[in-house]
Design an enzyme around this catalytic site. Structure first.
Site, PDB file in Angstrom:
ATOM      1  N   ASP A 105       1.434   6.569  -0.246  1.00 50.77           N
ATOM      2  CA  ASP A 105       1.816   5.492  -1.261  1.00 50.77           C
ATOM      3  C   ASP A 105       1.916   5.878  -2.373  1.00 50.77           C
ATOM      4  O   ASP A 105       0.856   6.416  -2.947  1.00 50.77           O
ATOM      5  CB  ASP A 105      -0.068   5.248  -1.243  1.00 50.77           C
ATOM      6  CG  ASP A 105      -0.070   4.238  -1.828  1.00 50.77           C
ATOM      7  OD1 ASP A 105       1.509   2.695  -2.245  1.00 50.77           O
ATOM      8  OD2 ASP A 105      -1.047   3.380  -1.988  1.00 50.77           O
ATOM      9  N   HIS A 106       2.776   5.113  -2.650  1.00 50.46           N
ATOM     10  CA  HIS A 106       3.451   5.883  -4.184  1.00 50.46           C
ATOM     11  C   HIS A 106       3.813   7.171  -4.474  1.00 50.46           C
ATOM     12  O   HIS A 106       3.084   8.065  -5.858  1.00 50.46           O
ATOM     13  CB  HIS A 106       2.250   5.351  -5.321  1.00 50.46           C
ATOM     14  CG  HIS A 106       2.632   3.447  -5.480  1.00 50.46           C
ATOM     15  ND1 HIS A 106       3.368   3.046  -5.917  1.00 50.46           N
ATOM     16  CD2 HIS A 106       1.445   3.237  -4.981  1.00 50.46           C
ATOM     17  CE1 HIS A 106       2.777   1.698  -6.009  1.00 50.46           C
ATOM     18  NE2 HIS A 106       1.809   1.514  -5.047  1.00 50.46           N
TER      19      HIS A 106
ATOM     20  N   HIS B 104      -1.372  -4.880  -8.119  1.00 50.47           N
ATOM     21  CA  HIS B 104      -2.200  -3.715  -8.431  1.00 50.47           C
ATOM     22  C   HIS B 104      -3.791  -4.496  -9.401  1.00 50.47           C
ATOM     23  O   HIS B 104      -3.868  -4.831 -10.118  1.00 50.47           O
ATOM     24  CB  HIS B 104      -2.236  -2.139  -8.598  1.00 50.47           C
ATOM     25  CG  HIS B 104      -1.226  -1.935  -7.884  1.00 50.47           C
ATOM     26  ND1 HIS B 104       0.188  -1.554  -8.830  1.00 50.47           N
ATOM     27  CD2 HIS B 104      -0.917  -2.075  -6.112  1.00 50.47           C
ATOM     28  CE1 HIS B 104       1.116  -1.191  -7.335  1.00 50.47           C
ATOM     29  NE2 HIS B 104       0.817  -1.335  -6.466  1.00 50.47           N
TER      30      HIS B 104
ATOM     31  N   LYS C  63      -4.740 -10.535 -10.880  1.00 46.23           N
ATOM     32  CA  LYS C  63      -3.669 -10.410 -10.376  1.00 46.23           C
ATOM     33  C   LYS C  63      -2.543 -11.252 -11.172  1.00 46.23           C
ATOM     34  O   LYS C  63      -2.075 -11.640 -11.201  1.00 46.23           O
ATOM     35  CB  LYS C  63      -3.267 -10.675  -9.535  1.00 46.23           C
ATOM     36  CG  LYS C  63      -3.690  -9.455  -8.638  1.00 46.23           C
ATOM     37  CD  LYS C  63      -3.490  -9.016  -6.531  1.00 46.23           C
ATOM     38  CE  LYS C  63      -3.945  -8.642  -5.516  1.00 46.23           C
ATOM     39  NZ  LYS C  63      -3.853  -6.867  -5.902  1.00 46.23           N
TER      40      LYS C  63
ATOM     41  N   HIS D 146       3.244  -5.026  -2.064  1.00 47.53           N
ATOM     42  CA  HIS D 146       2.370  -4.071  -3.131  1.00 47.53           C
ATOM     43  C   HIS D 146       1.001  -5.284  -3.319  1.00 47.53           C
ATOM     44  O   HIS D 146       1.321  -6.066  -3.933  1.00 47.53           O
ATOM     45  CB  HIS D 146       2.493  -2.893  -4.165  1.00 47.53           C
ATOM     46  CG  HIS D 146       3.672  -2.054  -3.652  1.00 47.53           C
ATOM     47  ND1 HIS D 146       2.491  -0.332  -3.146  1.00 47.53           N
ATOM     48  CD2 HIS D 146       4.472  -1.850  -2.212  1.00 47.53           C
ATOM     49  CE1 HIS D 146       3.599   0.503  -2.861  1.00 47.53           C
ATOM     50  NE2 HIS D 146       4.157  -0.150  -2.111  1.00 47.53           N
TER      51      HIS D 146
ATOM     52  N   ASN E 199       0.735  -4.008   1.412  1.00 47.01           N
ATOM     53  CA  ASN E 199      -0.898  -3.709   1.323  1.00 47.01           C
ATOM     54  C   ASN E 199      -2.150  -3.988   0.665  1.00 47.01           C
ATOM     55  O   ASN E 199      -1.854  -4.650  -0.203  1.00 47.01           O
ATOM     56  CB  ASN E 199      -0.753  -2.144   0.160  1.00 47.01           C
ATOM     57  CG  ASN E 199       0.184  -1.734   0.510  1.00 47.01           C
ATOM     58  OD1 ASN E 199       1.460  -1.477   1.598  1.00 47.01           O
ATOM     59  ND2 ASN E 199       1.493  -0.776  -0.213  1.00 47.01           N
TER      60      ASN E 199
ATOM     61  N   ASP F 233      -5.897  -2.329  -1.294  1.00 47.08           N
ATOM     62  CA  ASP F 233      -6.890  -1.617  -1.320  1.00 47.08           C
ATOM     63  C   ASP F 233      -8.143  -2.105  -2.496  1.00 47.08           C
ATOM     64  O   ASP F 233      -9.423  -1.578  -1.509  1.00 47.08           O
ATOM     65  CB  ASP F 233      -6.014  -0.501  -2.174  1.00 47.08           C
ATOM     66  CG  ASP F 233      -6.341   1.017  -2.648  1.00 47.08           C
ATOM     67  OD1 ASP F 233      -8.630   0.564  -1.977  1.00 47.08           O
ATOM     68  OD2 ASP F 233      -6.326   1.810  -3.368  1.00 47.08           O
TER      69      ASP F 233
HETATM   70  P1  13P Z   1      -3.681  -4.468  -4.175  1.00 49.20           P
HETATM   71  O1  13P Z   1      -4.833  -3.622  -5.156  1.00 49.20           O
HETATM   72  O2  13P Z   1      -3.774  -5.084  -4.067  1.00 49.20           O
HETATM   73  O3  13P Z   1      -4.860  -3.994  -2.817  1.00 49.20           O
HETATM   74  O4  13P Z   1      -2.871  -3.371  -4.537  1.00 49.20           O
HETATM   75  C1  13P Z   1      -2.641  -2.037  -3.216  1.00 49.20           C
HETATM   76  C2  13P Z   1      -1.666  -1.518  -2.989  1.00 49.20           C
HETATM   77  O5  13P Z   1      -0.373  -1.967  -3.646  1.00 49.20           O
HETATM   78  C3  13P Z   1      -1.616   0.122  -2.960  1.00 49.20           C
HETATM   79  O6  13P Z   1      -0.683   0.843  -2.791  1.00 49.20           O
HETATM   80  O1  G3H Z   2      -1.560   0.958  -5.760  1.00 45.69           O
HETATM   81  C1  G3H Z   2      -2.520   2.003  -5.470  1.00 45.69           C
HETATM   82  C2  G3H Z   2      -3.599   1.834  -4.462  1.00 45.69           C
HETATM   83  O2  G3H Z   2      -4.431   1.035  -4.882  1.00 45.69           O
HETATM   84  C3  G3H Z   2      -3.695   3.777  -5.249  1.00 45.69           C
HETATM   85  O3  G3H Z   2      -4.654   2.887  -5.825  1.00 45.69           O
HETATM   86  O4  G3H Z   2      -4.388   5.276  -7.306  1.00 45.69           O
HETATM   87  O5  G3H Z   2      -6.261   5.084  -7.207  1.00 45.69           O
HETATM   88  O6  G3H Z   2      -5.805   5.617  -4.954  1.00 45.69           O
HETATM   89  P1  G3H Z   2      -5.718   4.848  -6.205  1.00 45.69           P
HETATM   90 ZN    ZN Z   3       1.282  -0.356  -4.750  1.00 44.13          ZN
END
Ligand code: 13P
Ligand code: G3H
Ligand code: ZN
Length: 313
Positions: free
Chosen positions: A87-88, A185, A189, A216, A259, A261
């Protein structure tokens, strides 16, 4: 079933009008909760690891936990297709490390650069990834909010331009594209009424038919989870996430990966807070992590139903 790339899963998702949940993992309990949900729902799965998660847990540990989970699922008679996704990814190097280390999908996020530079960096990753049988997600447009090591001001947030998206996909050969249509994120939001630019999504779709798009920042930040966190000593303001109806609508409109998280973090943390609130002297990690793992499982099952992947494994 061994780990798979996103290619076939996205094709089925696109044609079937559903989106696959991509869940961020950082430790064993999160991985177990997600897999228990996928087994019960018989759902395909994308497990994603951020660079922060790699630093925290080391991706070797996470890969082995994921492989163990796949074996356990097989042993219980359920074969789930699982994508292991970065991811990212910030640059070519981190993508290469993950490709070489057994990931089946990577995201190169060069969205902070001007279009030409984003195309150049993404193309370099695509060439390497495709030569190794790995699929690539890229990003175009800017999400509002806070990403790992990257802060983007809400006022600088810009939606993805449909013509640029078409040019970007043609020039890079990426397999999927994360777009900005109003999500961000984290837990906060929207300042006012939650709103996604479905008209923009449709314009991008029209220029990129049959192409998998990614959302995302799609956590819903459900009121019951923030309430639960706050009941046991949290200070999280009211719900400002993406409403579930909008998630379901996006899943039917060419968005193939969604996505999540933040909602996982809230679900886990609410249960841990509850244990400490009710039993301040507790110090056995199993006593506070097990309820968190159960909460993750229930949350993920719910997400799978909203996104339409239950029974699609
Ligand atoms: P959220 O913060 O909305 O859960 O998004 C997660 C995300 O995009 C991880 O790449
Ligand atoms: O988009 C980001 C994800 O929520 C991951 O978060 O980089 O803190 O692990 P993190
Ligand atoms: Zn993301």
């Amino acid at each position: 079933m061994p780990l798979v790339t996103s290619k076939e899963l996205f094709k089925k998702a696109y044609n079937g009008g559903y989106a696959i949940g991509a869940f961020n993992v950082n430790n064993m309990e999160i991985i177990q909760g997600i897999f228990e949900a996928a087994i019960e729902e018989k759902s395909p799965l994308i497990i994603q690891v951020s660079s922060g998660a790699r630093k925290y847990a080391r991706h070797e540990y996470l890969i082995h936990l994921i492989q163990a989970s796949i074996e356990m699922a097989e042993a219980s008679g359920v074969s789930i297709p699982v994508v292991l996704h970065l991811d990212h990814g910030d640059d070519f190097e981190i993508c290469k490390k993950c490709i070489d280390g057994g990931f089946t999908s990577v995201m190169i996020d060069a969205s902070k650069y001007p279009l030409a530079e984003n195309i150049r960096i993404t193309k370099e990753v695509v060439d390497y990834a495709h030569a190794h049988g790995v699929t690539v997600e890229a990003e175009l447009g800017k999400l509002a909010g806070v990403e790992d090591d990257v802060k983007v001001d809400t006022k600088d947030a810009t939606y993805t331009d449909p013509k640029e998206a078409k040019e970007f996909v043609d020039k890079t050969g990426c397999d999927s594209l994360a777009i900005a249509i109003g999500t961000s994120h984290g837990a906060y939001k929207f300042k006012g009424e939650p709103k996604l630019a479905f008209d923009r999504l449709k314009q991008i779709q029209d220029l990129l038919p049959n192409f998998p798009l990614v959302l995302h920042g799609a956590s819903s930040v459900p009121q019951n989870l923030t309430d639960l966190c706050n009941k046991y000593g949290g200070q999280i303001p009211g719900s400002r996430g993406v409403p579930e109806e909008m998630i379901a609508q996006a899943a039917k409109t060419g968005v193939c990966k969604i996505n999540i998280d933040t909602d996982l973090r809230l679900a886990l943390t609410a249960q841990i807070r509850k244990v400490f609130f009710e039993s301040p002297a507790e110090f056995d990690p199993r006593k506070y992590l097990a309820p968190g793992r159960d909460a993750i499982k229930e949350l993920v099952k719910h997400k799978m139903r909203i996104m339409g992947t239950s029974g699609k494994a």
